[in-house]
Write a protein that holds these residues in place. Structure first.
Motif, mmCIF file in Angstrom:
data_model
loop_
_atom_site.group_PDB
_atom_site.id
_atom_site.type_symbol
_atom_site.label_atom_id
_atom_site.label_comp_id
_atom_site.label_asym_id
_atom_site.label_seq_id
_atom_site.Cartn_x
_atom_site.Cartn_y
_atom_site.Cartn_z
ATOM 1 N N GLU A 27 18.527 -12.175 8.413
ATOM 2 C CA GLU A 27 17.346 -13.034 8.310
ATOM 3 C C GLU A 27 16.109 -12.330 8.859
ATOM 4 O O GLU A 27 15.010 -12.451 8.298
ATOM 5 N N ILE A 28 16.292 -11.586 9.930
ATOM 6 C CA ILE A 28 15.176 -10.835 10.513
ATOM 7 C C ILE A 28 14.726 -9.734 9.556
ATOM 8 O O ILE A 28 13.530 -9.516 9.363
ATOM 9 N N VAL A 29 15.684 -9.046 8.938
ATOM 10 C CA VAL A 29 15.343 -7.997 7.971
ATOM 11 C C VAL A 29 14.581 -8.582 6.786
ATOM 12 O O VAL A 29 13.599 -7.999 6.308
ATOM 13 N N THR A 30 15.008 -9.743 6.303
ATOM 14 C CA THR A 30 14.324 -10.393 5.185
ATOM 15 C C THR A 30 12.871 -10.684 5.551
ATOM 16 O O THR A 30 11.949 -10.440 4.748
ATOM 17 N N LYS A 31 12.628 -11.184 6.760
ATOM 18 C CA LYS A 31 11.264 -11.474 7.198
ATOM 19 C C LYS A 31 10.459 -10.184 7.369
ATOM 20 O O LYS A 31 9.254 -10.159 7.102
ATOM 21 N N HIS A 32 11.132 -9.138 7.818
ATOM 22 C CA HIS A 32 10.469 -7.830 7.951
ATOM 23 C C HIS A 32 9.980 -7.334 6.594
ATOM 24 O O HIS A 32 8.822 -6.914 6.451
ATOM 25 N N ILE A 33 10.846 -7.394 5.591
ATOM 26 C CA ILE A 33 10.480 -6.910 4.255
ATOM 27 C C ILE A 33 9.343 -7.753 3.671
ATOM 28 O O ILE A 33 8.401 -7.225 3.074
ATOM 29 N N GLU A 34 9.410 -9.053 3.873
ATOM 30 C CA GLU A 34 8.333 -9.919 3.400
ATOM 31 C C GLU A 34 7.017 -9.582 4.093
ATOM 32 O O GLU A 34 5.951 -9.559 3.461
ATOM 33 N N ALA A 35 7.086 -9.299 5.405
ATOM 34 C CA ALA A 35 5.883 -9.033 6.189
ATOM 35 C C ALA A 35 5.172 -7.751 5.762
ATOM 36 O O ALA A 35 3.944 -7.651 5.866
ATOM 37 N N ILE A 36 5.938 -6.766 5.288
ATOM 38 C CA ILE A 36 5.310 -5.492 4.935
ATOM 39 C C ILE A 36 5.020 -5.351 3.435
ATOM 40 O O ILE A 36 4.657 -4.281 2.968
ATOM 41 N N GLY A 37 5.162 -6.462 2.708
ATOM 42 C CA GLY A 37 4.749 -6.416 1.303
ATOM 43 C C GLY A 37 5.682 -7.082 0.317
ATOM 44 O O GLY A 37 5.280 -7.394 -0.800
ATOM 45 N N GLY A 38 6.936 -7.239 0.687
ATOM 46 C CA GLY A 38 7.891 -7.891 -0.209
ATOM 47 C C GLY A 38 8.741 -6.911 -0.989
ATOM 48 O O GLY A 38 8.320 -5.791 -1.307
ATOM 49 N N LEU A 39 9.941 -7.334 -1.313
ATOM 50 C CA LEU A 39 10.930 -6.464 -1.946
ATOM 51 C C LEU A 39 10.462 -5.922 -3.292
ATOM 52 O O LEU A 39 10.633 -4.735 -3.588
ATOM 53 N N GLU A 40 9.875 -6.766 -4.121
ATOM 54 C CA GLU A 40 9.501 -6.335 -5.469
ATOM 55 C C GLU A 40 8.431 -5.251 -5.440
ATOM 56 O O GLU A 40 8.481 -4.293 -6.218
ATOM 57 N N LYS A 41 7.444 -5.392 -4.556
ATOM 58 C CA LYS A 41 6.387 -4.380 -4.471
ATOM 59 C C LYS A 41 6.933 -3.042 -3.992
ATOM 60 O O LYS A 41 6.520 -1.986 -4.476
ATOM 61 N N TRP A 42 7.878 -3.099 -3.051
ATOM 62 C CA TRP A 42 8.449 -1.845 -2.565
ATOM 63 C C TRP A 42 9.334 -1.203 -3.627
ATOM 64 O O TRP A 42 9.363 0.019 -3.759
ATOM 65 N N LYS A 43 10.030 -2.013 -4.400
ATOM 66 C CA LYS A 43 10.843 -1.462 -5.489
ATOM 67 C C LYS A 43 9.980 -0.786 -6.544
ATOM 68 O O LYS A 43 10.419 0.163 -7.209
ATOM 69 N N ALA A 44 8.751 -1.292 -6.692
ATOM 70 C CA ALA A 44 7.840 -0.725 -7.691
ATOM 71 C C ALA A 44 7.215 0.594 -7.224
ATOM 72 O O ALA A 44 6.575 1.296 -8.021
ATOM 73 N N LEU A 45 7.399 0.926 -5.946
ATOM 74 C CA LEU A 45 6.843 2.174 -5.409
ATOM 75 C C LEU A 45 7.799 3.327 -5.723
ATOM 76 O O LEU A 45 8.879 3.421 -5.149
ATOM 77 N N LYS A 46 7.402 4.199 -6.628
ATOM 78 C CA LYS A 46 8.265 5.293 -7.087
ATOM 79 C C LYS A 46 7.903 6.646 -6.466
ATOM 80 O O LYS A 46 8.723 7.559 -6.435
ATOM 81 N N SER A 47 6.663 6.770 -5.994
ATOM 82 C CA SER A 47 6.251 8.037 -5.378
ATOM 83 C C SER A 47 5.123 7.764 -4.388
ATOM 84 O O SER A 47 4.473 6.711 -4.429
ATOM 85 N N LEU A 48 4.904 8.740 -3.512
ATOM 86 C CA LEU A 48 3.925 8.558 -2.440
ATOM 87 C C LEU A 48 3.391 9.910 -2.009
ATOM 88 O O LEU A 48 4.116 10.905 -1.998
ATOM 89 N N GLU A 49 2.110 9.926 -1.650
ATOM 90 C CA GLU A 49 1.496 11.130 -1.069
ATOM 91 C C GLU A 49 0.793 10.723 0.216
ATOM 92 O O GLU A 49 -0.004 9.785 0.227
ATOM 93 N N MET A 50 1.111 11.423 1.300
ATOM 94 C CA MET A 50 0.555 11.077 2.610
ATOM 95 C C MET A 50 -0.022 12.320 3.286
ATOM 96 O O MET A 50 0.606 13.388 3.284
ATOM 97 N N LYS A 51 -1.213 12.178 3.862
ATOM 98 C CA LYS A 51 -1.823 13.270 4.624
ATOM 99 C C LYS A 51 -1.958 12.840 6.083
ATOM 100 O O LYS A 51 -2.470 11.753 6.376
ATOM 101 N N ASN A 52 -1.488 13.710 6.986
ATOM 102 C CA ASN A 52 -1.520 13.429 8.422
ATOM 103 C C ASN A 52 -2.227 14.548 9.178
ATOM 104 O O ASN A 52 -2.383 15.668 8.665
ATOM 105 N N LYS A 53 -2.612 14.233 10.396
ATOM 106 C CA LYS A 53 -3.145 15.269 11.282
ATOM 107 C C LYS A 53 -2.683 14.973 12.709
ATOM 108 O O LYS A 53 -2.482 13.812 13.088
ATOM 109 N N PHE A 54 -2.491 16.032 13.496
ATOM 110 C CA PHE A 54 -2.102 15.882 14.891
ATOM 111 C C PHE A 54 -2.394 17.188 15.618
ATOM 112 O O PHE A 54 -2.775 18.197 15.000
ATOM 113 N N SER A 55 -2.258 17.163 16.945
ATOM 114 C CA SER A 55 -2.523 18.354 17.754
ATOM 115 C C SER A 55 -1.342 18.631 18.661
ATOM 116 O O SER A 55 -0.722 17.698 19.185
ATOM 117 N N VAL A 56 -1.020 19.897 18.838
ATOM 118 C CA VAL A 56 0.037 20.333 19.753
ATOM 119 C C VAL A 56 -0.500 21.496 20.564
ATOM 120 O O VAL A 56 -0.892 22.522 19.992
#
Length: 243
Positions: A27-56
């Motif tokens: 039940e908690i997982v179901t609410k988590h998935i709903e909170a971040i956009g819903g199952l159908e929208k995530w299933k529709a996501l087929k690819s992703l490009e992400m750019k990050n930056k950080f310092s070490v």
């Protein structure tokens, strides 16, 4: 009178604890998935490009990661004019590391353990999506504080035995932290990441700030500069080049 107040306070604590366990892990997982956009929208996501930056240690580092859901990923890291590439393609992986990063500058096969760990990123919705189909088990292990916020602690055990603790906010159901032990080059390390700065992109919620212990000591903060959803990706970039 004091005893009565103490009993009343204790009952409130017990009631709060009981309500935390009134929900099942699923039940908690179901609410988590709903909170971040819903199952159908995530299933529709087929690819992703992400750019990050950080310092070490004063070095500014930029990275670009492209992922084809369930299939391949590639991360290119730029530091001090040097480039490092890490790729997972299906069940195999390869990398190119410059000499300054203890590499050879040529394509090298990635250790199987690292491929296995990196493949977890191929599930764009996170490890809780379809965990049963992946052969994992999940249990609710109570509630804990994460940076002052109440969080459900979920214990995810994968079929290979790896255990990851996932902490979901009791109010937003966003992932606030993940932790677990992993073996890297034969050594067991604590892998912990905290998440914050949540933003929506086309109806899906992503953490734009991640903090993790640095191998050099202290902590390392990774800031996400941009995320593109369903970009066109030339899948030839995942193929290992000839030496």
């Amino acid at each position: 009178m004091k005893i009565s107040k103490m009993m009343g306070a204790a009952l409130i604590v017990l009631a709060t604890t009981a309500s935390a366990f009134a929900q099942t892990a699923d039940e908690i997982v179901t609410k988590h998935i709903e909170a971040i956009g819903g199952l159908e929208k995530w299933k529709a996501l087929k690819s992703l490009e992400m750019k990050n930056k950080f310092s070490v240690q004063g070095m500014d580092i930029e990275s670009k990661t492209v992922i084809v859901s369930g299939k391949s990923l590639r991360t290119d890291v730029s530091v001090m004019g040097q480039e490092m590439t890490t790729v997972v393609d299906g069940e195999t992986g390869w990398s190119i590391r410059p000499v300054m990063m203890q590499g050879t500058g040529a394509p090298e096969d990635m250790p199987i353990a690292m491929v296995r760990e990196s493949r977890k990123q191929l599930n764009l919705g996170g490890s809780l999506f379809g965990y049963k189909e992946n052969g994992s088990t999940l249990e609710l292990a109570g509630t804990e504080k994460v940076d002052g916020a109440d969080a459900y602690k979920l214990k995810l055990t994968e079929k290979n035995g790896d255990v990851t603790n996932i902490y979901l906010s009791t109010s937003t159901y966003y992932t606030l932290k993940t932790s677990g032990k992993r073996k890297v080059q034969g050594q067991e390390i604590d892998a912990e990441v905290t998440y914050s700065n949540f933003k929506q992109i086309e109806g899906l919620t992503f953490a734009h700030t991640m903090e993790t212990p640095s191998p050099m000591g202290g902590s390392m903060t990774i800031e996400t500069e941009s995320i593109k959803l369903n970009p066109k990706i030339d899948e030839s970039i995942f193929k290992k080049p000839a030496k």
